[in-house]
Design a protein around this motif. Structure first.
Motif, mmCIF file in Angstrom:
data_model
loop_
_atom_site.group_PDB
_atom_site.id
_atom_site.type_symbol
_atom_site.label_atom_id
_atom_site.label_comp_id
_atom_site.label_asym_id
_atom_site.label_seq_id
_atom_site.Cartn_x
_atom_site.Cartn_y
_atom_site.Cartn_z
ATOM 1 N N ALA A 29 0.835 -1.202 0.000
ATOM 2 C CA ALA A 29 0.000 0.000 0.000
ATOM 3 C C ALA A 29 0.874 1.257 0.000
ATOM 4 O O ALA A 29 0.595 2.212 -0.735
ATOM 5 N N ASP A 48 2.493 1.572 -3.469
ATOM 6 C CA ASP A 48 1.531 2.030 -4.475
ATOM 7 C C ASP A 48 1.181 3.510 -4.298
ATOM 8 O O ASP A 48 1.181 4.269 -5.261
ATOM 9 N N THR A 49 0.866 3.905 -3.069
ATOM 10 C CA THR A 49 0.421 5.288 -2.861
ATOM 11 C C THR A 49 1.569 6.282 -2.961
ATOM 12 O O THR A 49 1.374 7.377 -3.485
ATOM 13 N N SER A 50 2.753 5.922 -2.498
ATOM 14 C CA SER A 50 3.891 6.842 -2.661
ATOM 15 C C SER A 50 4.255 6.951 -4.137
ATOM 16 O O SER A 50 4.627 8.028 -4.613
ATOM 17 N N ARG A 83 2.113 6.784 -6.515
ATOM 18 C CA ARG A 83 1.081 7.648 -7.087
ATOM 19 C C ARG A 83 1.411 9.125 -6.816
ATOM 20 O O ARG A 83 1.263 9.976 -7.680
ATOM 21 N N ALA A 101 -3.657 12.788 -3.577
ATOM 22 C CA ALA A 101 -2.694 11.681 -3.560
ATOM 23 C C ALA A 101 -1.938 11.651 -2.239
ATOM 24 O O ALA A 101 -1.709 10.583 -1.664
ATOM 25 N N CYS A 102 -1.562 12.815 -1.745
ATOM 26 C CA CYS A 102 -0.824 12.883 -0.481
ATOM 27 C C CYS A 102 -1.710 12.499 0.705
ATOM 28 O O CYS A 102 -1.240 11.847 1.644
ATOM 29 N N GLU A 108 -4.139 10.335 0.592
ATOM 30 C CA GLU A 108 -4.240 8.877 0.510
ATOM 31 C C GLU A 108 -2.988 8.230 1.114
ATOM 32 O O GLU A 108 -3.080 7.248 1.863
ATOM 33 N N LEU A 109 -1.819 8.786 0.817
ATOM 34 C CA LEU A 109 -0.581 8.261 1.387
ATOM 35 C C LEU A 109 -0.598 8.373 2.909
ATOM 36 O O LEU A 109 -0.213 7.432 3.613
ATOM 37 N N THR A 113 -3.095 8.246 4.884
ATOM 38 C CA THR A 113 -3.970 7.195 5.405
ATOM 39 C C THR A 113 -3.214 5.873 5.498
ATOM 40 O O THR A 113 -3.299 5.160 6.509
ATOM 41 N N LYS A 114 -2.437 5.560 4.478
ATOM 42 C CA LYS A 114 -1.664 4.312 4.475
ATOM 43 C C LYS A 114 -0.552 4.360 5.517
ATOM 44 O O LYS A 114 -0.213 3.334 6.117
#
Length: 145
Positions: A43, A46-48, A50, A65-66, A68-69, A71-72
């Motif tokens: 996760a 993937d998010t980093s 993105r 995008a940041c 979301e990161l 949250t992960k």
């Protein structure tokens, strides 16, 4: 360069998946990995990645995008401590870079402050390399286990 770092992290994660059981320390690490570590690493990768990808787009998409990161990152911080002396420091550095960079990116994007948001993205990019080192150390420890 950004894509190569992400590909390296993905390749190392894949390599970790292929490593078999080890002895007691390896079993502890394998337990951590199979009970949430693997999912969290993927996760974050993937998010980093993105965040890295959207950095070449208009700034209005950076904040999402940041966020979301972040949250992960919070989910990863809820895991037990990683039972690998070799990977522990890199893991902490990756989470710190992702959290600090994500926060700066969001704050900069929310304030329409591109230099601040860009600085946050650069910090996230540092975290990508630390995550790749983490996964490399995990693979090495499991193989040695």
């Amino acid at each position: 360069m950004h894509i190569r770092v992400r590909l390296l992290a993905t390749a190392v994660v894949t390599g970790v998946l292929l490593v078999g059981c080890g002895s007691s320390p390896g079993e502890d690490l394998e337990g951590w990995y199979s009970s949430g570590g693997e999912k969290s690493i993927r996760a974050l990768s993937d998010t980093s990645g993105r965040v890295n990808e959207v950095s070449v787009r208009p700034m209005d998409v950076w904040g999402a995008a940041c966020k979301e990161l972040l949250t992960k990152v919070r989910e990863a911080q809820e895991l037990d401590a990683i039972p690998s002396e070799n990977a522990k420091g890199f893991w902490k550095e990756a989470l710190t870079a992702f959290e600090d960079g994500g926060n700066e990116c969001v704050a900069g994007a929310d304030a329409d402050n591109q230099p601040r948001a860009s600085a946050g993205i650069r910090e996230v990019q540092k975290g990508i390399s630390r995550l790749a080192s983490t996964t490399s150390m995990i693979a090495s420890d499991l193989k040695a286990g």
